[in-house]
Structures are given as C-alpha cells and as structure tokens.
Motif scaffolding. Structure first.
Motif, PDB file in Angstrom:
ATOM      1  N   GLU A 268      -6.041  -2.579   0.677  1.00  0.00           N
ATOM      2  CA  GLU A 268      -6.760  -1.304   0.708  1.00  0.00           C
ATOM      3  C   GLU A 268      -6.254  -0.362   1.785  1.00  0.00           C
ATOM      4  O   GLU A 268      -6.723   0.762   1.893  1.00  0.00           O
ATOM      5  N   SER A 269      -5.320  -0.815   2.614  1.00  0.00           N
ATOM      6  CA  SER A 269      -4.782   0.070   3.649  1.00  0.00           C
ATOM      7  C   SER A 269      -3.578  -0.609   4.289  1.00  0.00           C
ATOM      8  O   SER A 269      -3.349  -1.805   4.100  1.00  0.00           O
ATOM      9  N   GLU A 270      -2.845   0.156   5.071  1.00  0.00           N
ATOM     10  CA  GLU A 270      -1.684  -0.419   5.752  1.00  0.00           C
ATOM     11  C   GLU A 270      -2.097  -1.427   6.818  1.00  0.00           C
ATOM     12  O   GLU A 270      -1.383  -2.391   7.088  1.00  0.00           O
TER      13      GLU A 270
ATOM     14  N   TYR B  33       0.879  -1.166   0.000  1.00  0.00           N
ATOM     15  CA  TYR B  33       0.000   0.000   0.000  1.00  0.00           C
ATOM     16  C   TYR B  33       0.912   1.209   0.000  1.00  0.00           C
ATOM     17  O   TYR B  33       1.822   1.272   0.805  1.00  0.00           O
TER      18      TYR B  33
ATOM     19  N   ALA C 138      -2.313  -4.363   5.037  1.00  0.00           N
ATOM     20  CA  ALA C 138      -0.987  -4.831   4.604  1.00  0.00           C
ATOM     21  C   ALA C 138      -0.350  -5.675   5.702  1.00  0.00           C
ATOM     22  O   ALA C 138       0.175  -6.763   5.451  1.00  0.00           O
TER      23      ALA C 138
END
Lengths: 192, 102, 374
Positions: C60-62, C31, C65
């Motif tokens: 879609e986001s850390e 990301y 992740a």
C-alpha cells in the motif's frame, strides 16, 4: 557532416506522436543502426502539444540533449505549425537542408510559403487517408509511410514489420493489416 | 540560454517575481486555450440527461456545468474550455452524450 | 568467455525490468511511482506470462515496500523493489534498517526530483537524500549501464551484505529507447548464482532475533560494522566487474576516464549527462581544446583514491551536481574536494529535469556558467 540523423515528431497528445518516433526507432534498429528516442517530458494531457525525438546513427550515440538541429520534422497536426515552439525548432541547418512532412489538406505551396530556405516540404492528407483506409483518423501511419518514402532513412517494409509485431497482439489482425496498408499506400503514392 | 520548457517565464523572471513558496494564484486568463485543441466536441441530449453531474466531476478541464432548464437540471459544456477528449460520453450513465466532428 | 547476447532497442525501464526477470528474485514488493513504474509494469507482465516466478507483493506504500523487502530478506529470500523521489522519501525510515541488518536488498531507482514544488522529472535529489544510509549506490549513463548495473548490483549486494541502489536517470534513461545488448537468461543466472543467506528467520535450530535494540554500549559498534562493510565494498565491486567483463565483454570500473590523459579542464559528473558531456568533449577536442570527463559510476562508497588518481594533474576541475544542498557546499563537489584536497568549481544543474545542452556544457568549460546552470 552530422553524425546523427535527427528527427522531431510534432503532435498533440493522443495523435500517436510518441508511437511514430518509436516505430521509426525500432525500424532502424532492425537494420542494426544505433538509435535513441524519447518523448519531450512534460505534463501529459490529451490534446496538449508534444514532441518526440529520434536519433539514428552508424556509431553509438552519446548525447542526451533534445534535438537541436533536426534533419527531419514530422508534423501530425498542422495547427502546431503556428506555435512558437515549432518555429524555434527551425534551425538554420533545418531550413537549408531539412525535410518536413506535414499532415494537411492544403497544398504544398501553401505550407512551404510559411518558411524561408530550401527545406523540402511534403504535404499529405494523413487524417483523410487514414480515415479512408483504416477507418480511424489517427494520422501517424500515413506520415510514417511518407517519411520512409521521402527520406529513405528507414525502409517502409521495416516500419510495417515493426508495426505488425507491436500491434497485432493489441488490436487484432484486421486493424493491424489496415494500418499497414495505410503505411504501404502512403509510401508508394505519388506526391500531390 | 535555450530552454525547451513551454510557458517557462523563469529566465525572464528574477527571484523577486517568483511566487513565494510556489503558492500560485488561480488566474484563469493564463490558462491555455484548450478549446482550440479539439477535433471533436460533445453534444448533450437533454432528453436523456438526468442531471446526475458525473460528467461534471470527470471533465479534466472543468468545462461542463449543470444548468437549470425547463426539463430540469442538465449538463452543458463550455466549448471554449472543452478540448474534446471524449471522457464525458464514456462516463455518462444514460448515454446522453455523443462526440461529433468539428 | 563472452556469452552470446541479443541486441535490442528498448527503454531503460524495460531493460531493468528484463534484468530483474532474468535474475528471477524470490520476492518483489511493488508500489508504483513515476518514473519507475515501467520497471514494475514490465516485470509484473513477465511474471504473469510465466517468464519469472517471483512472488510479487503489491503493497500500500513505499514504506511497506521496503518493510516487506526487509522481512523477506531476513527470511532468506532474494528481495527487490523499485522506487523514486517521494517514494524513497516515504520509505526513508526503513532504509538504514536494511543496511544495519546487513540485508542484500536491491532497489532499482529511477532518479527523480523530490518535492516541493511537485516535480516528476529526473534529477539526483532522491539518490542524494539516501546517501548516508549504508546503501551502495551505482549510477548509469545509458540503458546498457542501467541493465548491467542491476545485475552487478545484485551480486555485489550479496557479496558485501549491504543493500544496493542501482540508479538510472528518471525519464532520460528510464523512458528513452537506446540500443542495449541483453545477455542470455542462463548467463545472468550463472553470474548472480543462488542466494546463500548466512542467517535467516527460518533457522529453527538456532533461532535468531532480527531488529534488536542496541544500548549505548553496543550501538556505536554496530554502526561501525556497517561503515567497515562499506569500506570493503569497493574492492568487492572491482572483483565483480572483473567477472562481469568476462561474460559480457563490457569493462567497468569505479570511475570512467574520458579523454583525461592531457586534459587541462575536466568535468566530473554522474548519470546520463555524461553522454552529453562526452559529445561536447569530442567537439571541443576537435577544436584542439584539452578537455575531458570523469564519470563516477560507484558513488557510495565514495571512490576517493580513484578520483584523486584521475584528477591529480588536472588544472581545472568542474563538478556538476544534479542536486541542491542548502547553506553548504554541494554533495558531489564536496566529495571531489575531499579527494583532491583543493578547491574546485561547483555547478548545480538539471534540477527538476531541466535540460542541459552541449552548448551549456561548453559554457561550463569556459567558465561562463558558474555555480548555477539555472
């Protein structure tokens, strides 16, 4: 005796200032020099004034501060000559011993008269020459040629080699060769 | 202290002059005069412009407005604030905008 | 035997991306966030060109992740990601879970100031924010060290069974071009070896639960397990850097002593500023001043004994924090004080990417600047 040869490239976002610094750096790296280059880190907007810094040395470069005593200043947009930031970069060292290459249609005398000191001023109509040879107004390739010719810190041939390897896959044969021709002509042409 | 930040008044300001919580006023007179940056400027063909407002939304400097004309609502750029970045001709659906050299 | 290496001039971001490519991890969850994006952009391009076979998971986001890395590491895959600042803040609830589950995840960090106000430039506040979550943390002075630390960190993670965050300074290292010696793909692969997980989700003979609950009777013990693993990580680091010297010719230690032998004044610092400090030390030594630098390479676990040994005879110690703690002493300063058991001079600098010059480093040595290099 300064250990690092230091360059500041002045441009506006979109004029290729950062690329100019990169190409000089890679050209020096071809000859196994120690190098360091980085843009001034700030908000990135098209048209905003940006600086890029380059150091070239025979020994490993330790410092990470921005360039305080430039040996050479490359100016891609002459309106930046009037800015406070550029004026504050004109150290005593630079005014006495530096080289400035300016993209301008004015005469050398007109530009040199803005500064005190024994600095060498080279003026070239980089925009005009680029438009003539490349068909685009980006001035950096012409400035690079003049830089190589004047300072001899890197070879124009090395700049052309690095340009080709970086840009051939991106912009194709025709545009690449035209840009390289601009570097070549600029590096060979007599001073105005 | 040498400081390389542009427009940084922080060293002249003591803490008292700093905006509380970094909540800043919208003072457009302190905005850089980006109109001076341009080497090209956009020209709007009002015969092709359909007043859709897409260019207005995309202009990074907020320099474009829709104004009422006898031909209907049309786009117009304030050249004091237009920096000539060339985004508006790219997004115009009717190709009503051309960039011209200064 | 030192291997053949290729000399290049590239940015820290590309160098770290290249190290990841050479290691060829099984999974990389990505990301983007400035200033780590060049790492994943470079790496994704290399995978697309077929130069690595990593499964790239665009999330879609850390938070996702790190969750994805935890899931894939638990399944026995060598897993990596990269982040900075607000991204690390966003994934923060997952970070201590990664270490608690003893997963050798590697997260390349391009350190950046945490908001607010919003700032994309480099300081150490993101690395500091995650210092107590059981992650091993390394700091790099240069592009070369950023490249080397990623490789060393991968092996260290798997030996210690703890996640590792190799940090490089946002922009100053990540976006600057410097000389770097790149090892051959084979040398890197041989060094990190094959990942040999001891327990995985895919064990169908002895199925296991990952991420269990632990009641008061056992939670404390599990936390102590991570604590003990961190204590042991220091000696594992030393073994690994010793092996690394054999293949690279570059010698690394917990700390780096620069001109410390007879130094009367020493600055302790981490990251790229150490280069600027070295240049200043050279200058001042040229004028006969007895100054030096202690650079910290392994920050967590904190090498308390190495710091004590390096500084015990030094009269004046200045500790530079590129981070700000409120209502208490600064992080690195506090850690050094614990090692030395005496007061030191603490200076906060560089927040939000504010530059520190050689001239200002000199002013720290002379005492002209105290507390805040603002």
């Amino acid at each position: 005796m300064k250990k690092n040869y230091e360059i500041i490239v002045y441009g506006r976002g979109g004029q290729g200032g950062k690329t100019t610094a990169e190409l000089i750096t890679q050209a020096a790296a071809l000859k196994e020099k120690y190098v360091q280059s980085f843009p001034e880190f700030g908000p990135e907007r098209s048209g905003a004034p940006v600086r890029a810094f380059v150091r070239i040395a025979e020994e490993p470069i330790k410092t990470h501060q921005s360039v305080q005593e430039a040996d050479c200043i490359l100016v891609l947009d002459e309106t930046l000559l009037e800015t406070d930031k550029l004026k504050s970069d004109l150290s005593d060292y630079f005014l006495e011993r530096g080289v400035m290459v300016v993209n301008s249609k004015k005469t050398k005398q007109e530009i040199k008269s803005k500064f005190s000191g024994k600095l060498e001023v080279i003026v070239v109509d980089a925009t005009g020459l680029a438009e003539k040879i490349v068909g685009e107004s980006r001035p950096n390739v012409v400035i690079l040629g003049k830089f190589a010719q004047t300072t001899k810190i890197v070879d124009a041939e090395d700049i052309m080699t690095v340009f080709r390897s970086k840009y051939l896959p991106k912009i194709g044969e025709d545009k690449t060769e035209k840009n390289i021709e601009a570097i070549r002509q600029s590096a060979l042409s007599e001073e105005v | 202290m040498k400081n390389n930040q542009e427009n940084n008044n922080l060293d002249e300001k003591g803490n008292d002059d700093l905006e509380l919580g970094a909540v800043i006023k919208n003072e457009i007179e302190f905005y850089p005069k980006v109109g001076e940056w341009k080497t090209e400027f956009p020209v709007y063909d009002h015969d092709k412009c359909i007043g859709c407002g897409i260019c207005v939304k995309h202009c990074p400097e907020g320099a474009i407005k829709l104004i009422k004309t006898p031909k209907g609502k049309k786009a117009v750029a304030d050249l004091e604030w237009c920096k000539g970045c060339g985004i508006c001709p790219t997004v115009c659906p009717t190709k009503a905008i051309q960039m011209r050299k200064k | 035997m030192k291997n053949k290496q290729i000399k290049k001039a590239i940015t820290g971001g590309f160098a770290v991306g290249e190290a990841i490519r050479q290691i060829n991890p099984d999974v990389m969850a990505v990301y983007p966030i400035t200033p780590q994006t060049p790492i994943v952009e470079y790496f994704a391009q290399e995978v697309a060109d077929g130069n690595a076979y990593t499964e790239i998971i665009p999330v879609e986001s850390e938070h996702s992740a790190m969750s994805a890395c935890i899931g894939s590491a638990a399944a026995g895959a060598r897993s990596m990601t990269a982040s900075s600042s607000q991204g690390i803040m966003y994934m923060m609830e997952m970070l201590p879970i990664a270490s608690a589950m003893r997963l050798p995840i590697v997260m390349a960090v391009s350190t950046r100031a945490i908001s607010g106000p919003l700032n994309i430039h480099g300081d150490h506040s993101d690395a500091m924010a995650m210092r107590d979550f059981g992650w091993i943390q390394l700091f790099a002075e240069s592009v070369q060290e950023a490249y080397d630390n990623l490789i060393i960190g991968t092996k260290l993670a798997e030996k210690a069974l703890l996640p590792v965050a190799p940090n490089m300074d946002g922009f100053i290292t990540s976006h600057s071009v410097e000389n770097v010696e790149i090892m051959t793909d084979q040398a890197v692969k041989e060094f990190v070896g094959e990942y040999q997980p001891t327990q995985t989700l895919f064990d169908f003979n002895e199925p296991k639960t990952f991420g269990a609950i632990a009641l008061p009777e056992s939670y404390f013990n599990f936390r102590k397990q991570v604590y003990d693993a961190m204590q042991e990580a220091e000696s594992k680091f030393l073994e690994i850097v010793s092996d690394f010297e054999k293949i690279s010719g570059r010698k690394y230690d917990l700390v780096e002593s620069y001109q410390l032998d007879d130094a009367e004044k020493v600055i302790v610092a981490m990251g790229s500023t150490c280069g600027t400090i070295k240049a200043t030390v050279d200058k001042l030594r040229g004028r006969g001043q007895k100054v030096g630098l202690l650079k910290i390479r392994l920050f967590r676990p904190w090498p308390v004994e190495a710091v004590y040994q390096a500084l015990k005879d030094v009269e004046q110690v200045f500790v530079l924090d590129k981070n700000l703690s409120f209502g208490t002493s600064q992080v690195l300063a506090g850690n050094v004080e614990i090692a030395l058991k005496r007061p030191i001079n603490s200076v906060v600098y560089g927040l939000g990417g504010r530059e520190i010059s050689e001239e200002e480093v000199e002013k720290i040595f002379t005492g002209e600047v105290r507390s805040f290099l603002i």
